[in-house]
Design a protein around this motif. Structure first.
Motif, short mmCIF file in Angstrom:
data_model
loop_
_atom_site.label_atom_id
_atom_site.label_comp_id
_atom_site.label_asym_id
_atom_site.label_seq_id
_atom_site.Cartn_x
_atom_site.Cartn_y
_atom_site.Cartn_z
N LEU A 48 0.86 -1.20 0.00
CA LEU A 48 0.00 0.00 0.00
C LEU A 48 0.89 1.24 0.00
CD1 LEU A 48 -2.62 -1.21 2.64
CD2 LEU A 48 -2.75 -1.39 0.15
N LYS A 49 1.58 1.45 -1.10
CA LYS A 49 2.59 2.51 -1.16
C LYS A 49 1.99 3.91 -1.11
CE LYS A 49 5.87 -0.32 -3.78
NZ LYS A 49 6.65 -0.47 -5.03
N GLU A 50 0.73 4.05 -1.49
CA GLU A 50 0.10 5.37 -1.50
C GLU A 50 -0.58 5.71 -0.18
OE1 GLU A 50 0.59 7.35 -4.09
OE2 GLU A 50 1.78 5.72 -4.91
N VAL A 51 -0.59 4.77 0.76
CA VAL A 51 -1.26 4.99 2.05
C VAL A 51 -0.23 5.49 3.05
CG1 VAL A 51 -2.56 3.92 3.93
CG2 VAL A 51 -2.98 3.22 1.55
N ASP A 52 -0.53 6.61 3.68
CA ASP A 52 0.41 7.20 4.63
C ASP A 52 0.36 6.49 5.97
OD1 ASP A 52 2.14 9.45 5.74
OD2 ASP A 52 0.36 9.65 7.00
N SER A 53 -0.84 6.31 6.54
CA SER A 53 -0.99 5.68 7.85
C SER A 53 -2.07 4.62 7.78
CB SER A 53 -1.33 6.72 8.92
OG SER A 53 -0.27 7.65 9.07
N LEU A 54 -1.96 3.62 8.66
CA LEU A 54 -2.84 2.46 8.56
C LEU A 54 -3.01 1.83 9.94
CD1 LEU A 54 -4.13 0.45 6.35
CD2 LEU A 54 -2.07 -0.91 6.74
N LEU A 55 -4.22 1.36 10.20
CA LEU A 55 -4.48 0.55 11.39
C LEU A 55 -4.69 -0.89 10.94
CD1 LEU A 55 -5.10 0.16 14.41
CD2 LEU A 55 -7.50 0.69 13.90
N TYR A 56 -3.78 -1.78 11.32
CA TYR A 56 -3.95 -3.20 11.02
C TYR A 56 -4.57 -3.89 12.23
CZ TYR A 56 -3.13 -8.13 10.85
OH TYR A 56 -3.33 -9.49 10.91
N VAL A 57 -5.54 -4.78 11.98
CA VAL A 57 -6.12 -5.59 13.06
C VAL A 57 -6.29 -7.02 12.59
CG1 VAL A 57 -7.34 -3.65 14.15
CG2 VAL A 57 -8.50 -5.00 12.38
N ASP A 58 -6.22 -7.96 13.53
CA ASP A 58 -6.55 -9.35 13.24
C ASP A 58 -8.05 -9.48 13.01
OD1 ASP A 58 -3.93 -10.12 13.50
OD2 ASP A 58 -4.14 -10.93 15.52
N THR A 59 -8.46 -10.60 12.44
CA THR A 59 -9.89 -10.80 12.17
C THR A 59 -10.70 -10.94 13.45
OG1 THR A 59 -9.60 -13.20 12.03
CG2 THR A 59 -9.38 -11.96 9.98
N ASP A 60 -10.07 -11.37 14.55
CA ASP A 60 -10.80 -11.61 15.80
C ASP A 60 -10.80 -10.38 16.71
OD1 ASP A 60 -8.11 -11.72 16.40
OD2 ASP A 60 -8.11 -13.79 17.10
N ILE A 61 -10.83 -9.22 16.10
CA ILE A 61 -10.89 -7.95 16.83
C ILE A 61 -12.33 -7.42 16.82
CG2 ILE A 61 -10.23 -5.49 16.67
CD1 ILE A 61 -8.05 -7.25 17.85
N LEU A 62 -12.75 -6.81 17.93
CA LEU A 62 -14.04 -6.12 18.01
C LEU A 62 -13.82 -4.72 18.57
CD1 LEU A 62 -16.31 -8.97 19.44
CD2 LEU A 62 -16.28 -8.12 17.09
N PHE A 63 -14.30 -3.71 17.85
CA PHE A 63 -14.18 -2.32 18.31
C PHE A 63 -15.36 -2.00 19.22
CE2 PHE A 63 -11.76 -2.40 14.38
CZ PHE A 63 -10.63 -1.66 14.70
N LEU A 64 -15.06 -1.54 20.42
CA LEU A 64 -16.11 -1.14 21.36
C LEU A 64 -16.16 0.37 21.54
CD1 LEU A 64 -15.71 -3.94 24.08
CD2 LEU A 64 -16.93 -3.99 21.89
N ARG A 65 -15.35 1.08 20.77
CA ARG A 65 -15.41 2.54 20.69
C ARG A 65 -14.94 2.93 19.30
NH1 ARG A 65 -11.59 5.51 24.91
NH2 ARG A 65 -12.30 7.30 23.72
N PRO A 66 -15.13 4.18 18.88
CA PRO A 66 -14.83 4.55 17.50
C PRO A 66 -13.38 4.29 17.08
CG PRO A 66 -16.12 6.27 18.56
CD PRO A 66 -15.73 5.30 19.64
N VAL A 67 -13.22 3.86 15.84
CA VAL A 67 -11.88 3.72 15.27
C VAL A 67 -11.16 5.07 15.33
CG1 VAL A 67 -10.57 3.14 13.18
CG2 VAL A 67 -12.63 1.86 13.75
N ASP A 68 -11.92 6.15 15.24
CA ASP A 68 -11.35 7.50 15.28
C ASP A 68 -10.45 7.69 16.50
OD1 ASP A 68 -13.62 9.27 13.40
OD2 ASP A 68 -14.14 7.32 14.18
N ASP A 69 -10.82 7.04 17.62
CA ASP A 69 -10.08 7.28 18.86
C ASP A 69 -8.69 6.66 18.85
OD1 ASP A 69 -12.22 8.72 19.83
OD2 ASP A 69 -13.15 6.99 20.79
N ILE A 70 -8.58 5.45 18.33
CA ILE A 70 -7.24 4.87 18.24
C ILE A 70 -6.46 5.53 17.10
CG2 ILE A 70 -7.94 2.91 16.76
CD1 ILE A 70 -5.81 1.25 18.31
N TRP A 71 -7.17 5.95 16.05
CA TRP A 71 -6.52 6.66 14.95
C TRP A 71 -5.89 7.96 15.45
CZ3 TRP A 71 -5.43 4.98 10.18
CH2 TRP A 71 -5.07 5.92 9.20
N SER A 72 -6.50 8.59 16.41
CA SER A 72 -5.98 9.87 16.93
C SER A 72 -4.65 9.69 17.66
CB SER A 72 -7.00 10.52 17.86
OG SER A 72 -7.15 9.76 19.05
#
Length: 435
Positions: free
Chosen positions: A202-226
């Motif tokens: 992903l050469k054109e992507v500056d930043s990225l959040l990778y997660v395993d398939t067995d992940i569940l978000f219990l709050r917005p992705v925005d918060d860890i992205w920050s």
């Protein structure tokens, strides 16, 4: 005399405004003629769709139905250079400059999420994506790396989410470099080491959040992205510790290779500034020369192939052992696993604020060993993306969690819904103007 001067001043002001209006209309008509009748608003929409890049330096024709962009635009008080992106200029620079200045003051940042799915991981991956979309605020682009036979199923499942304007996705095949592809694919679990090559793919992507398939978000992705904004100048990635309690830690008791910190780090949730990762030269124990990301992976695999147990995660631990200044460590509540409660609660941050991201490794979503984890997974799997369905999630889930108090993880079941309750209230019970 004063009255005469006032009349003259008023006339000059009116004339000046009329000239401005005339020039604006002339610019609009010129652009419409050049674009086959397209309005300036359409030009700006096209510019936005192209990511604000225009057609590059020396731009000429941009293809059928699109106007070219040039760098030779006129500068004025009304059209200063800093209001326009580099290499971009429209006929109606006055109008577009104002519009783009407004966009700069209110950026609409897109988040990037990546996951690797192989084997029987389709349902688990879709549930993870659903949990991400339920609470996220900013637009989310998901990069799904999957075996070819799963692509059609992913398209079918995600087609029903097309009404979500803040979500889009890309599907990729599983690919590994060169003659070592077979070694990479069978390292640890099938396809797991694909994550190591995301900065190179992903050469054109500056930043990225990778997660395993067995992940569940219990709050917005925005918060860890920050958390990206909290990186210092040397940090390129963020992960949580593998263990909080060294007495039950795996790396500090059994590892036959270097690892980060006291107990190592877990790569199931990994936030990356991939621009920095691609540029950095890493210290290592194979050569005195520092190596870039694309050059260090295969030598690491060859040296430690017989000594690593957890595959790509072990390689990341080795890498950050030699480059500790490059890692940002976030608390365990961002990667809460059965290890944090199976022998008694040992994630203090989750006890205080609740679980932010649930990681059901060891297959606990699909067996009866940790019913508290399975209860949360089933609740989100059966939940639709409709507002009412999300609002009605909590009560049945709490009742299910109360049935798990005979287990160590179930004894602290309230940490599983503490943050989830806040997320639902903030996202779905707050009036739109206050969100």
């Amino acid at each position: 005399m004063r009255r005469y001067l006032r009349v003259v001043g008023l006339c000059l002001a009116c004339g000046f405004c009329s000239l401005l209006y005339a020039f604006s209309q002339l610019a609009v008509s010129l652009e419409e003629g050049a674009a086959g009748g397209r309005r300036p608003q359409a030009a700006v929409v096209s510019w936005l769709a192209d990511g604000g890049r225009g057609t590059g330096r020396g731009a000429g024709s941009a293809g059928p139905g699109r106007t070219g962009r040039c760098k030779e635009f006129s500068l004025s008080y009304w059209n200063p250079y800093w209001m326009l992106p580099s290499d971009v200029c429209g006929m109606n620079c006055f109008w577009e400059a104002a519009f783009r200045y407004d966009m700069k003051t209110r950026p609409n940042e897109k988040m990037h999420l990546a996951v690797v799915a192989c084997g029987e991981r389709l349902e688990e991956t879709v549930t993870m994506l659903k949990s991400a979309l339920i609470f996220s605020i900013k637009p989310l682009h998901v990069h799904i790396f999957a075996e070819d036979q799963l692509h059609h199923s992913f398209k079918d499942r995600l087609a029903s989410w097309s009404f979500l304007r803040r979500f889009d996705y890309s599907l990729y095949p599983i690919t590994f470099p060169g003659d070592s592809a077979a070694d990479w694919k069978k390292l640890f679990k099938p396809c797991a080491s694909q994550r190591l090559f995301l900065p190179l793919i992903l050469k054109e992507v500056d930043s990225l959040l990778y997660v395993d398939t067995d992940i569940l978000f219990l709050r917005p992705v925005d918060d860890i992205w920050s958390l990206l904004k909290k990186f210092n100048s040397t940090q390129i990635a963020a992960m949580a510790p593998e263990h909080e309690e060294p007495r039950i830690g795996w790396y500090n008791r059994f590892a036959r290779h270097p690892y980060y910190g006291r107990t190592g780090v877990n790569s199931g949730v990994m936030l990356m500034n991939m621009t920095r990762m691609r540029r950095k030269y890493f210290k290592n124990d194979m050569t005195t020369a520092r190596l870039q990301w694309g050059d260090i992976l295969l030598p690491l695999l060859k040296k430690y192939k017989l000594n690593i147990t957890w595959g790509d995660q072990d390689l990341l631990n080795i890498m950050f052992f030699h480059n500790p200044e490059s890692l940002f460590v976030f608390p365990c509540q961002w990667n809460y696993r059965p290890d944090h409660c199976i022998y008694g609660s040992n994630c203090r941050e989750a006890e205080e604020e609740g679980v932010f991201i649930l990681h059901g490794n060891r297959g606990v979503y699909h067996d009866d060993k940790q019913p508290a984890f399975r209860a949360v997974y089933e609740a989100l799997r059966n939940c639709s993306l409709e507002d009412d369905s999300v609002r009605s999630l909590l009560k049945p889930l709490e009742l299910e969690l109360q049935k798990t108090v005979h287990t160590y993880c179930g004894k602290t079941y309230k940490i599983f819904i503490k943050q989830l309750t806040k997320s639902i209230r903030n996202r779905y019970d707050t009036p739109p103007k206050e969100r």
